[in-house]
Scaffold this motif. Structure first.
Motif, PDB file in Angstrom:
ATOM      1  N   ARG A 168       0.933  -1.174  -0.005  1.00 18.30           N
ATOM      2  CA  ARG A 168       0.031   0.065   0.166  1.00 18.30           C
ATOM      3  C   ARG A 168       0.765   1.205   0.076  1.00 18.30           C
ATOM      4  O   ARG A 168       0.497   2.381  -0.620  1.00 18.30           O
ATOM      5  CB  ARG A 168      -1.210  -0.022   1.356  1.00 18.30           C
ATOM      6  N   ASP A 169       2.051   1.373   0.589  1.00 19.77           N
ATOM      7  CA  ASP A 169       2.622   2.514   0.736  1.00 19.77           C
ATOM      8  C   ASP A 169       3.667   2.461   0.016  1.00 19.77           C
ATOM      9  O   ASP A 169       4.631   3.659  -0.039  1.00 19.77           O
ATOM     10  CB  ASP A 169       3.253   2.575   2.141  1.00 19.77           C
ATOM     11  N   ALA A 170       3.913   1.686  -1.216  1.00 19.20           N
ATOM     12  CA  ALA A 170       4.781   1.767  -2.243  1.00 19.20           C
ATOM     13  C   ALA A 170       4.100   1.379  -3.449  1.00 19.20           C
ATOM     14  O   ALA A 170       4.475   0.656  -4.322  1.00 19.20           O
ATOM     15  CB  ALA A 170       6.030   0.845  -1.868  1.00 19.20           C
ATOM     16  N   SER A 171       3.003   2.057  -3.633  1.00 20.23           N
ATOM     17  CA  SER A 171       2.266   1.824  -5.022  1.00 20.23           C
ATOM     18  C   SER A 171       1.637   2.957  -5.722  1.00 20.23           C
ATOM     19  O   SER A 171       1.084   4.012  -4.891  1.00 20.23           O
ATOM     20  CB  SER A 171       1.206   0.690  -4.626  1.00 20.23           C
ATOM     21  N   ASN A 172       2.069   3.291  -6.817  1.00 18.57           N
ATOM     22  CA  ASN A 172       1.416   4.177  -7.630  1.00 18.57           C
ATOM     23  C   ASN A 172       0.212   3.713  -8.244  1.00 18.57           C
ATOM     24  O   ASN A 172      -0.036   2.892  -9.168  1.00 18.57           O
ATOM     25  CB  ASN A 172       2.311   4.397  -8.707  1.00 18.57           C
ATOM     26  N   ASP A 173      -1.012   3.965  -7.548  1.00 20.71           N
ATOM     27  CA  ASP A 173      -2.445   3.205  -7.980  1.00 20.71           C
ATOM     28  C   ASP A 173      -3.468   4.558  -8.110  1.00 20.71           C
ATOM     29  O   ASP A 173      -3.193   5.714  -8.323  1.00 20.71           O
ATOM     30  CB  ASP A 173      -2.517   2.507  -7.148  1.00 20.71           C
ATOM     31  N   SER A 174      -4.694   3.979  -8.127  1.00 23.53           N
ATOM     32  CA  SER A 174      -5.825   4.973  -8.313  1.00 23.53           C
ATOM     33  C   SER A 174      -5.949   6.060  -7.369  1.00 23.53           C
ATOM     34  O   SER A 174      -6.661   7.035  -7.619  1.00 23.53           O
ATOM     35  CB  SER A 174      -7.014   4.062  -8.245  1.00 23.53           C
ATOM     36  N   ARG A 175      -5.365   5.981  -6.173  1.00 26.40           N
ATOM     37  CA  ARG A 175      -5.183   7.091  -5.397  1.00 26.40           C
ATOM     38  C   ARG A 175      -4.588   8.171  -5.923  1.00 26.40           C
ATOM     39  O   ARG A 175      -4.930   9.326  -5.898  1.00 26.40           O
ATOM     40  CB  ARG A 175      -4.359   6.853  -4.073  1.00 26.40           C
ATOM     41  N   TYR A 176      -3.735   8.164  -7.160  1.00 27.11           N
ATOM     42  CA  TYR A 176      -3.086   8.987  -7.471  1.00 27.11           C
ATOM     43  C   TYR A 176      -3.251   9.267  -8.982  1.00 27.11           C
ATOM     44  O   TYR A 176      -3.099  10.443  -9.428  1.00 27.11           O
ATOM     45  CB  TYR A 176      -1.600   8.859  -7.570  1.00 27.11           C
ATOM     46  N   TRP A 177      -3.789   8.408  -9.802  1.00 28.11           N
ATOM     47  CA  TRP A 177      -3.930   8.649 -11.162  1.00 28.11           C
ATOM     48  C   TRP A 177      -5.470   8.410 -11.546  1.00 28.11           C
ATOM     49  O   TRP A 177      -5.895   8.444 -12.549  1.00 28.11           O
ATOM     50  CB  TRP A 177      -3.070   8.051 -12.050  1.00 28.11           C
ATOM     51  N   GLY A 178      -6.328   7.924 -10.472  1.00 30.70           N
ATOM     52  CA  GLY A 178      -7.601   7.685 -10.823  1.00 30.70           C
ATOM     53  C   GLY A 178      -8.103   6.261 -11.270  1.00 30.70           C
ATOM     54  O   GLY A 178      -7.560   5.258 -10.956  1.00 30.70           O
ATOM     55  N   PHE A 179      -9.352   6.336 -11.939  1.00 23.32           N
ATOM     56  CA  PHE A 179     -10.061   4.876 -12.231  1.00 23.32           C
ATOM     57  C   PHE A 179      -9.404   4.516 -13.413  1.00 23.32           C
ATOM     58  O   PHE A 179      -8.935   5.020 -14.460  1.00 23.32           O
ATOM     59  CB  PHE A 179     -11.408   5.345 -12.447  1.00 23.32           C
ATOM     60  N   VAL A 180      -9.611   3.063 -13.463  1.00 24.27           N
ATOM     61  CA  VAL A 180      -9.365   2.222 -14.771  1.00 24.27           C
ATOM     62  C   VAL A 180     -10.693   1.935 -15.592  1.00 24.27           C
ATOM     63  O   VAL A 180     -11.532   1.298 -15.009  1.00 24.27           O
ATOM     64  CB  VAL A 180      -8.770   0.960 -14.340  1.00 24.27           C
ATOM     65  N   PRO A 181     -10.743   2.403 -16.882  1.00 23.72           N
ATOM     66  CA  PRO A 181     -12.076   2.265 -17.556  1.00 23.72           C
ATOM     67  C   PRO A 181     -12.070   0.759 -18.041  1.00 23.72           C
ATOM     68  O   PRO A 181     -10.989   0.145 -18.264  1.00 23.72           O
ATOM     69  CB  PRO A 181     -11.953   3.192 -18.769  1.00 23.72           C
ATOM     70  N   ASP A 182     -13.312   0.061 -18.270  1.00 22.16           N
ATOM     71  CA  ASP A 182     -13.591  -1.072 -18.482  1.00 22.16           C
ATOM     72  C   ASP A 182     -12.490  -1.587 -19.976  1.00 22.16           C
ATOM     73  O   ASP A 182     -12.032  -2.632 -20.244  1.00 22.16           O
ATOM     74  CB  ASP A 182     -14.807  -1.411 -18.800  1.00 22.16           C
ATOM     75  N   LYS A 183     -12.437  -0.454 -20.840  1.00 22.56           N
ATOM     76  CA  LYS A 183     -11.918  -0.833 -22.204  1.00 22.56           C
ATOM     77  C   LYS A 183     -10.185  -0.909 -21.989  1.00 22.56           C
ATOM     78  O   LYS A 183      -9.751  -1.417 -22.845  1.00 22.56           O
ATOM     79  CB  LYS A 183     -12.055   0.444 -23.028  1.00 22.56           C
ATOM     80  N   ASN A 184      -9.780  -0.664 -20.857  1.00 20.85           N
ATOM     81  CA  ASN A 184      -8.533  -0.593 -20.383  1.00 20.85           C
ATOM     82  C   ASN A 184      -8.198  -1.935 -19.895  1.00 20.85           C
ATOM     83  O   ASN A 184      -6.782  -2.416 -19.715  1.00 20.85           O
ATOM     84  CB  ASN A 184      -7.689   0.455 -19.512  1.00 20.85           C
ATOM     85  N   ILE A 185      -9.141  -2.754 -19.810  1.00 22.02           N
ATOM     86  CA  ILE A 185      -8.712  -4.325 -18.856  1.00 22.02           C
ATOM     87  C   ILE A 185      -7.930  -5.169 -19.939  1.00 22.02           C
ATOM     88  O   ILE A 185      -8.424  -4.978 -21.073  1.00 22.02           O
ATOM     89  CB  ILE A 185     -10.087  -4.764 -18.393  1.00 22.02           C
ATOM     90  N   VAL A 186      -7.057  -5.891 -19.381  1.00 22.02           N
ATOM     91  CA  VAL A 186      -6.306  -6.881 -19.955  1.00 22.02           C
ATOM     92  C   VAL A 186      -6.758  -8.295 -19.812  1.00 22.02           C
ATOM     93  O   VAL A 186      -7.100  -9.085 -20.761  1.00 22.02           O
ATOM     94  CB  VAL A 186      -4.779  -6.768 -20.020  1.00 22.02           C
TER      95      VAL A 186
END
Length: 269
Positions: free
Chosen positions: A230-248
């Motif tokens: 949690r304290d070493a992750s660049n995630d949705s806290r910083y760059w926002g939500f993941v749209p469905d179209k981006n799912i791999v």
């Protein structure tokens, strides 16, 4: 590097050469005349490329873990497999969904294209699905007003960036029936507000200026992702939500780990 595009291009080129020879060039050669080397190579590689392209586009795709943001669940250098059809069948290269299947669930480990730069693949855990209210304060996660159950299981130590020795508290966290591990560093804030980007639906989130936490309402068709470290992750806290179209796809299996052979063949919780 868009490996899917490279494979598709190779498939089109080798298949085109093979087809061109079958329809035109072969007729102009004598019965004992040897095929051009380019045609031989195209006919040899086309079936192999076709199988590889089909497998990684519609069934499973291998990935290598590049960072420690998912520790202790996934370690740097782990080689994993990602299920490409769990969340629906998508056309390769353009990533357009053509068959709807399952939707991502809270607790899934998911590979997706980084919203700020879709050429990059990220892997995080699904924390919030469309409509969820996600709150993270003082290292405690709450979803839709209900605190997520956690149980301390000890500590995990590793060498971080700059050769710093880090000791974190490890927890079993229950976002679904099977708990997963995550860890936090008590001396770090829940979020660093100055690092928060201006992302789509930014108005759905509110941040505490002192870094104590945040609250986000997940929009329709979007997902909120966080790393287990949690304290070493660049995630949705910083760059926002993941749209469905981006799912791999959904990460499900560790097939190689050079740092810890006992991890080979284990499923990802």
């Amino acid at each position: 590097m868009n490996f899917a595009l490279i494979l598709f291009s190779a498939l089109v080129i080798t298949g085109g050469i093979w087809l061109l020879d079958a329809l035109l060039l072969k007729r102009s050669r004598g019965p004992d005349e040897r095929e051009p080397m380019l045609v031989e190579y195209a006919k040899s590689f086309f079936p192999v490329i076709l199988v590889v392209f089909g497998l990684r586009s519609f069934l499973v795709e291998p990935f290598k873990i590049p960072s420690g943001s998912m520790m202790p669940t996934l370690l740097i250098g782990d080689f994993i497999l990602v299920n490409k059809y769990t969340y629906g069948i998508r056309l390769p290269v353009i990533n357009q969904k053509i068959v709807q299947m399952n939707n991502p669930e809270r607790g899934d480990v998911m590979v997706f294209r980084y919203p700020a730069d879709p050429s990059l693949d990220y892997i995080k855990r699904v924390i919030g699905v469309p409509g969820d209210l996600v709150e993270y304060r003082d290292k405690r996660l709450t979803v839709n007003g209900k605190p997520v159950l956690t149980a301390n299981t000890g500590t995990y130590s590793y060498v971080g960036n700059g050769l710093n020795y880090i000791s974190a508290a490890v927890y079993d966290e229950s976002l679904k029936s099977t708990p997963h591990t995550m860890m936090t560093e008590p001396d770090k804030p829940s979020v660093f507000p100055p690092q928060v980007m201006d992302f789509p639906y930014r108005e759905n989130c509110s941040y505490n200026a002192e870094g104590e936490g945040f609250t986000c309402k997940v929009p329709a068709g979007q997902y909120f992702m966080m790393g287990d470290n949690r304290d070493a992750s660049n995630d949705s806290r910083y760059w926002g939500f993941v749209p469905d179209k981006n799912i791999v796809g959904k990460a499900f299996f560790i097939w190689m780990s050079f740092d810890d052979f006992s991890r080979i063949g284990t499923t990802i919780q």
